[in-house]
Design a protein around this motif. Sequence first.
Motif, short mmCIF file in Angstrom:
data_model
loop_
_atom_site.label_atom_id
_atom_site.label_comp_id
_atom_site.label_asym_id
_atom_site.label_seq_id
_atom_site.Cartn_x
_atom_site.Cartn_y
_atom_site.Cartn_z
N LEU A 283 -5.42 2.48 -35.47
CA LEU A 283 -6.57 3.21 -34.97
C LEU A 283 -7.69 3.05 -35.98
CD1 LEU A 283 -7.70 5.33 -32.92
CD2 LEU A 283 -6.86 7.07 -34.49
N ALA A 284 -8.88 2.76 -35.51
CA ALA A 284 -10.03 2.63 -36.40
C ALA A 284 -10.96 3.81 -36.20
CB ALA A 284 -10.77 1.34 -36.10
N VAL A 285 -11.42 4.39 -37.29
CA VAL A 285 -12.45 5.43 -37.24
C VAL A 285 -13.67 4.85 -37.92
CG1 VAL A 285 -13.10 7.76 -37.90
CG2 VAL A 285 -10.70 7.23 -37.40
N VAL B 191 -8.20 12.03 -34.70
CA VAL B 191 -7.05 12.92 -34.88
C VAL B 191 -6.46 13.27 -33.51
CG1 VAL B 191 -6.35 15.24 -35.60
CG2 VAL B 191 -7.78 13.83 -37.10
N ALA B 192 -7.30 13.55 -32.53
CA ALA B 192 -6.81 13.87 -31.18
C ALA B 192 -6.07 12.67 -30.59
CB ALA B 192 -7.98 14.28 -30.28
N ALA B 193 -6.59 11.47 -30.79
CA ALA B 193 -5.93 10.27 -30.27
C ALA B 193 -4.58 10.05 -30.93
CB ALA B 193 -6.83 9.05 -30.47
N LEU B 194 -4.52 10.25 -32.24
CA LEU B 194 -3.24 10.10 -32.94
C LEU B 194 -2.23 11.15 -32.48
CD1 LEU B 194 -4.41 9.27 -36.57
CD2 LEU B 194 -3.14 7.78 -35.01
N ALA B 195 -2.68 12.39 -32.28
CA ALA B 195 -1.78 13.44 -31.82
C ALA B 195 -1.24 13.11 -30.43
CB ALA B 195 -2.51 14.79 -31.81
N ALA B 196 -2.10 12.61 -29.54
CA ALA B 196 -1.66 12.24 -28.20
C ALA B 196 -0.67 11.09 -28.25
CB ALA B 196 -2.87 11.88 -27.34
N ALA B 197 -0.91 10.12 -29.11
CA ALA B 197 0.00 8.98 -29.24
C ALA B 197 1.36 9.44 -29.75
CB ALA B 197 -0.60 7.93 -30.16
N ARG B 198 1.35 10.35 -30.71
CA ARG B 198 2.62 10.86 -31.24
C ARG B 198 3.38 11.63 -30.17
NH1 ARG B 198 3.84 14.86 -36.33
NH2 ARG B 198 6.06 14.93 -35.94
N GLU B 199 2.67 12.47 -29.42
CA GLU B 199 3.31 13.22 -28.33
C GLU B 199 3.95 12.29 -27.32
OE1 GLU B 199 1.28 16.25 -25.87
OE2 GLU B 199 0.47 16.96 -27.78
N ARG B 200 3.23 11.23 -26.97
CA ARG B 200 3.75 10.26 -26.00
C ARG B 200 4.99 9.56 -26.55
NH1 ARG B 200 3.44 7.58 -21.51
NH2 ARG B 200 3.49 5.32 -21.40
N MET C 107 -7.98 -2.73 -30.37
CA MET C 107 -7.66 -1.57 -31.19
C MET C 107 -8.51 -0.39 -30.71
SD MET C 107 -8.08 -1.02 -35.29
CE MET C 107 -7.17 -2.49 -35.65
N PRO C 108 -7.90 0.78 -30.51
CA PRO C 108 -8.69 1.95 -30.12
C PRO C 108 -9.74 2.26 -31.17
CG PRO C 108 -6.34 2.40 -29.94
CD PRO C 108 -6.49 1.08 -30.64
N GLU C 109 -10.92 2.61 -30.72
CA GLU C 109 -12.02 2.93 -31.63
C GLU C 109 -12.47 4.36 -31.37
OE1 GLU C 109 -15.18 0.01 -31.27
OE2 GLU C 109 -13.71 -1.35 -30.41
N ASP C 110 -12.67 5.12 -32.41
CA ASP C 110 -13.21 6.47 -32.30
C ASP C 110 -14.36 6.59 -33.27
OD1 ASP C 110 -11.52 7.91 -30.37
OD2 ASP C 110 -9.92 7.37 -31.77
N HIS C 111 -15.35 7.35 -32.86
CA HIS C 111 -16.55 7.46 -33.68
C HIS C 111 -16.66 8.79 -34.41
CE1 HIS C 111 -18.02 3.61 -32.30
NE2 HIS C 111 -17.62 3.96 -31.09
N THR C 112 -15.65 9.64 -34.27
CA THR C 112 -15.62 10.88 -35.05
C THR C 112 -14.19 11.09 -35.55
OG1 THR C 112 -15.04 12.35 -33.21
CG2 THR C 112 -17.40 11.93 -33.58
N PRO C 113 -14.04 11.70 -36.71
CA PRO C 113 -12.69 11.98 -37.20
C PRO C 113 -11.90 12.88 -36.23
CG PRO C 113 -14.26 12.17 -38.98
CD PRO C 113 -15.06 12.01 -37.72
#
Length: 188
Positions: free
Chosen positions: A7-9, A37-46, A27-33
């Motif tokens: 994941l790139a921030v 964090v929300a994307a990582l949490a969702a990936a872990r849950e999945r 690669m998923p891109e996010d423009h805010t921390p």
Amino acid sequence: DARRGALAVVIGSAAAPARLGDGERRMPEDHTPAAAVAALAAARERRELLARETGALVEPAGADVAACRAVIAEQGGDGWLGAVGSRRLLEAAGIRVAPFRVATCRSEAETAAHELDEPLSMSVISPDVLHKTEHGGVELHLDGPAATAAAFARIERRMAEGGHAFEGVVVAEMQTGTEVLIGAQRKG
């Protein structure tokens, strides 16, 4: 390692590269921390959900398993079961659904209004309209054959204007209470 995620921030749009990835995978891109964090949490849950041991199949009391399988087999291939098929599946599984009729023309919609208790709801049957309300494919609180026929005409017109296929509508008795949406996926 293809099994590991990345994941790139990138803070600030000026610093963001045009595209992150190798051409086939992006690669998923996010423009805010916070978004990262929300994307990582969702990936872990999945990941945790997919790693769970599959439980035993349960045949609910009152379910006609053969009829359920027949409804699913009729749908064939991948895709959505559809408005009528999903109602038939629920009924075969012993789950009550609101009384409904399928109407493919205005006169059938009027007949449905005579046969069902008011108020009525109407939703489009279209293979290319998944979210019906977003495309004007739903009418609610219909009373009487004239209102039902007029609603049919409005939905048919909206589908034509949007370039969507129109196979008819489901006319159903409106219900009160909590709406439940169920999603399922067949694996293997």
